[in-house]
Design an enzyme around this catalytic site. Structure first.
Site, PDB file in Angstrom:
ATOM      1  N   ASP A 100       5.343  10.108   4.197  1.00  0.00           N
ATOM      2  CA  ASP A 100       5.209  11.508   3.821  1.00  0.00           C
ATOM      3  C   ASP A 100       6.224  12.318   4.632  1.00  0.00           C
ATOM      4  O   ASP A 100       6.980  11.767   5.425  1.00  0.00           O
ATOM      5  CB  ASP A 100       3.766  11.990   4.013  1.00  0.00           C
ATOM      6  N   SER A 101       6.223  13.622   4.432  1.00  0.00           N
ATOM      7  CA  SER A 101       7.255  14.445   5.075  1.00  0.00           C
ATOM      8  C   SER A 101       6.777  15.018   6.403  1.00  0.00           C
ATOM      9  O   SER A 101       7.555  15.604   7.142  1.00  0.00           O
ATOM     10  CB  SER A 101       7.603  15.610   4.154  1.00  0.00           C
ATOM     11  N   GLY A 102       5.495  14.891   6.684  1.00  0.00           N
ATOM     12  CA  GLY A 102       4.936  15.491   7.897  1.00  0.00           C
ATOM     13  C   GLY A 102       4.308  16.843   7.652  1.00  0.00           C
ATOM     14  O   GLY A 102       3.560  17.350   8.485  1.00  0.00           O
ATOM     15  N   GLY A 103       4.601  17.437   6.502  1.00  0.00           N
ATOM     16  CA  GLY A 103       4.112  18.790   6.228  1.00  0.00           C
ATOM     17  C   GLY A 103       2.590  18.897   6.269  1.00  0.00           C
ATOM     18  O   GLY A 103       2.040  19.839   6.831  1.00  0.00           O
TER      19      GLY A 103
ATOM     20  N   GLN B  65       3.614  22.463  -5.541  1.00  0.00           N
ATOM     21  CA  GLN B  65       2.482  23.164  -4.939  1.00  0.00           C
ATOM     22  C   GLN B  65       1.944  24.176  -5.957  1.00  0.00           C
ATOM     23  O   GLN B  65       1.859  23.834  -7.128  1.00  0.00           O
ATOM     24  CB  GLN B  65       2.913  23.837  -3.624  1.00  0.00           C
TER      25      GLN B  65
ATOM     26  N   ASP C 259      -2.860   7.655  -2.259  1.00  0.00           N
ATOM     27  CA  ASP C 259      -3.096   7.186  -0.900  1.00  0.00           C
ATOM     28  C   ASP C 259      -4.314   7.935  -0.394  1.00  0.00           C
ATOM     29  O   ASP C 259      -4.578   9.066  -0.840  1.00  0.00           O
ATOM     30  CB  ASP C 259      -1.917   7.495   0.023  1.00  0.00           C
TER      31      ASP C 259
ATOM     32  N   CYS D 274     -19.091  -8.741  -4.658  1.00  0.00           N
ATOM     33  CA  CYS D 274     -17.743  -8.721  -4.080  1.00  0.00           C
ATOM     34  C   CYS D 274     -17.323 -10.105  -3.612  1.00  0.00           C
ATOM     35  O   CYS D 274     -18.128 -10.867  -3.085  1.00  0.00           O
ATOM     36  CB  CYS D 274     -17.732  -7.728  -2.914  1.00  0.00           C
TER      37      CYS D 274
ATOM     38  N   CYS E 231     -14.676 -10.557  -1.475  1.00  0.00           N
ATOM     39  CA  CYS E 231     -13.761 -10.427  -0.334  1.00  0.00           C
ATOM     40  C   CYS E 231     -14.145 -11.389   0.777  1.00  0.00           C
ATOM     41  O   CYS E 231     -15.242 -11.946   0.793  1.00  0.00           O
ATOM     42  CB  CYS E 231     -13.736  -8.980   0.175  1.00  0.00           C
TER      43      CYS E 231
ATOM     44  N   CYS F 149     -17.442 -10.437   2.491  1.00  0.00           N
ATOM     45  CA  CYS F 149     -18.641 -10.707   1.691  1.00  0.00           C
ATOM     46  C   CYS F 149     -18.877 -12.199   1.483  1.00  0.00           C
ATOM     47  O   CYS F 149     -20.005 -12.631   1.313  1.00  0.00           O
ATOM     48  CB  CYS F 149     -18.568  -9.967   0.359  1.00  0.00           C
TER      49      CYS F 149
ATOM     50  N   HIS G   6     -13.165  -5.342   3.834  1.00  0.00           N
ATOM     51  CA  HIS G   6     -14.014  -5.122   2.649  1.00  0.00           C
ATOM     52  C   HIS G   6     -13.638  -3.844   1.901  1.00  0.00           C
ATOM     53  O   HIS G   6     -13.466  -3.854   0.674  1.00  0.00           O
ATOM     54  CB  HIS G   6     -15.495  -5.074   3.032  1.00  0.00           C
TER      55      HIS G   6
END
Lengths: 376, 376
Positions: free
Chosen positions: B93-96, B192, B269, B307, B309, B312, B338
């Site tokens: 990301d840009s940090g903003g 934005q 994300d 699940c 995983c 699990c 998990h």
């Protein structure tokens, strides 16, 4: 009877020996180091990674597991192996040392030891029989009798008295054990004796007479000087038989392990590699280092240039320091992997050196030129 | 030009699409979820385990890495990939957003944003150009322009003003970017517009006119009601072109992701799966659960019976609760594995549903019969 101990090689210059301990859950080559899974996990690292490092046997603490999660949970889980997803050998201690070192309160009586939990202050009475019953529920493969850890310092009269109590408890343990169905699990006795050579020898003799599957040296590394520790160890070992595994409980540094192997010890456990990792202290072939140190900020070498562990193959000191300073959880995993690898690799090198008849050189080299020895 | 985005399938009932984003470090199938490696690690879990879960791309935070360990360390490491031992795609990301949410102090000016570090109070000026220079040192594969995150609530006048500043910064970013050697890295613009539909559409239009490799929706999930978030998302997406990847930053819950996919979002994300894991909150096919809950004390089922995983397959709720209550570090590893699996599997199921023309049913089912959908 699965508990079978074979000595494969004996060092000609020292009392070091290469052995094989056959347990119901696999063979353990000795001298062996057992990583510590106090509360049912090797802190920060999953079991496959621990076995991937070559671990054959781990130690779990009866005291901790008895207090939390408690026996009923582990019984319903079908024992500690399935509870914690560990397929290889588990050795459990008796809880005596943690009662000594952790409990808020400890009162030793003939029957057993009264103590208050360090977690919630609840009161408990741990007897030799209960210690074995707990380990039966845990269903560990190697179990320890309950002993009395003697404080340091302690006068001769008191040490003698507590050692005698350890012997009576060992006798009760043996009697209890013989009435149970033990399914090939092994039971080890523990010799005490305080810091008195004759008491140490006498204790070892008495315990050996009771005929256990293996023999442990208890009550060392409790604050005494290192020389005294080694003297007491030597006195104890002198009365242990050749044909049974010998276990030095809770010890120690790589140097302690080398000395003890030279004196004929086969088994070790210690929190040092895992605990130090969590504190950022790293074992390397060139000595210990603290990952917090400012010079590592832009040090792009691995923790130990001579190490082939996962962490050293993939990460720099700069990155690990960054993670440590930032409190990133991954660092505990990475440093624990390195320190455990260091210990397990040290044991593998010790075994190889004994097998090749050059243990004494290996030991001398370790002190003189650490950097060359642990490479490759 | 490596940055190439293909749409493989379009859902007929919704705006969901199955895509393929070709980056210089591999192909990403979309819709995709990017686990968050804030300070250069996915907390508690090593990279191979993260890739083993099917992760193709992670997000790292420019703000955090700029402040600690700082650019010089990462430059000397040869970039973030080698610093953190991550071979697949990294989006930064840009940090903003972190300046907005974490910094002790924030003053927005034409030139850039002045802020004080949340770590040591040091003063910094982050400009659109610096944000790109930092990401150039990190050498991430997908980079974001610096934007101004608009607080919620915010009046129309202020929102319009800050959005216009975001546009001027985007212009400067684009100009700066074109003068650099970018070696196939991609640059995404961010729209934005506050909580005003017309400003949202207008912002998207202006940003798209500048021609970026992909387009992100910024300034959502900042405290507004969910319906409003989805309205603003819809307004923004309406002005994004079909043929570029669309990224909804910092969102969100599984339900948010499903709705956004239906609206045509390709990339997500969120810290939820990893942060929740560390707090003991688990995503399951039957809803969320807290591992601390007393009834799990003797619950020997896996976290999620549906699940597959690692966690699990190998551990019970009783064991995981025991580790969590005892503060054993391993639990953060196991719960993070998990939760990440849950998110990545959800995305895989979404992609499969789109490919098979049944995304709408999948989405409806997710709400109605969660337990059946996520199994297998």
């Amino acid at each position: 009877m699965w508990g079978y101990f074979h000595i494969l090689e004996r060092d000609t210059h020292t009392k070091a020996r290469l052995g094989r301990l056959v347990t119901r859950r696999g063979i353990i080559e000795t001298p062996v180091f057992m990583p510590v899974a106090t509360a049912g996990s090797i802190k920060a690292v999953p079991p496959e990674v621990v076995t991937g490092l070559g671990t054959r046997v781990i130690l779990a603490n009866t005291y901790h597991l008895y207090l939390r999660p408690g026996l009923e949970i582990i019984r319903q889980s079908g024992g500690l192996h399935s509870f914690m997803n560990w397929q290889r050998v588990i050795l459990t201690d008796s809880g005596g040392f943690q009662v000594y070192s952790l409990a808020q309160f400890r009162k030793i009586q003939e029957e057993g030891v009264h103590f208050k939990s360090h977690i919630d202050g609840s009161e408990h009475l741990l007897t030799p029989e209960l210690a074995l019953e707990i380990q039966e529920v845990l269903n560990s493969d190697i179990r320890m009798v309950l002993d009395v850890c003697i404080p340091y310092p302690c006068d001769r009269k008191k040490a003698k008295e507590l050692t005698a109590l350890t012997h009576r408890w060992a006798e009760r343990s043996k009697n209890f054990w013989e009435k149970r169905e033990n399914k090939g699990a092994l039971l080890f006795g523990i010799a005490q004796g305080g810091m008195f050579e004759d008491l140490r020898r006498e204790s070892a003799r008495v315990i050996v007479e009771m005929d256990f599957d293996g023999y442990a040296v208890g009550g060392l590394s409790v604050g005494e000087p290192r020389d005294l520790m080694l003297e007491m160890l030597s006195a104890t070992l002198s009365a242990f038989p050749e044909d049974r595994p010998r276990y030095l409980m809770g010890v120690g540094t790589p140097e302690d392990i080398l000395e003890a192997v030279a004196m004929g010890v086969d088994m070790f456990d210690c929190v040092l590699p895992t605990r130090n990792a969590r504190r950022g202290t790293i074992f390397t072939s060139e000595g210990k280092l603290s990952i917090r140190n400012a010079p590592f900020k832009n040090d792009f070498r691995p923790l130990d240039p001579n190490c082939q562990c996962y962490t050293c193959r993939n990460y720099t000191r700069a990155y690990l320091r960054h993670l440590f300073i930032s409190g990133e959880l991954l660092v505990y995993y990475l440093l624990t992997v390195h320190n455990l690898y260091f210990y397990l690799k040290l044991m593998a090198k010790i075994r190889k050196a004994i097998a090749e008849g050059r243990f004494m050189e290996f030991k001398a080299d370790f002190y003189q030129r650490k950097e060359e020895i642990l490479c490759g």
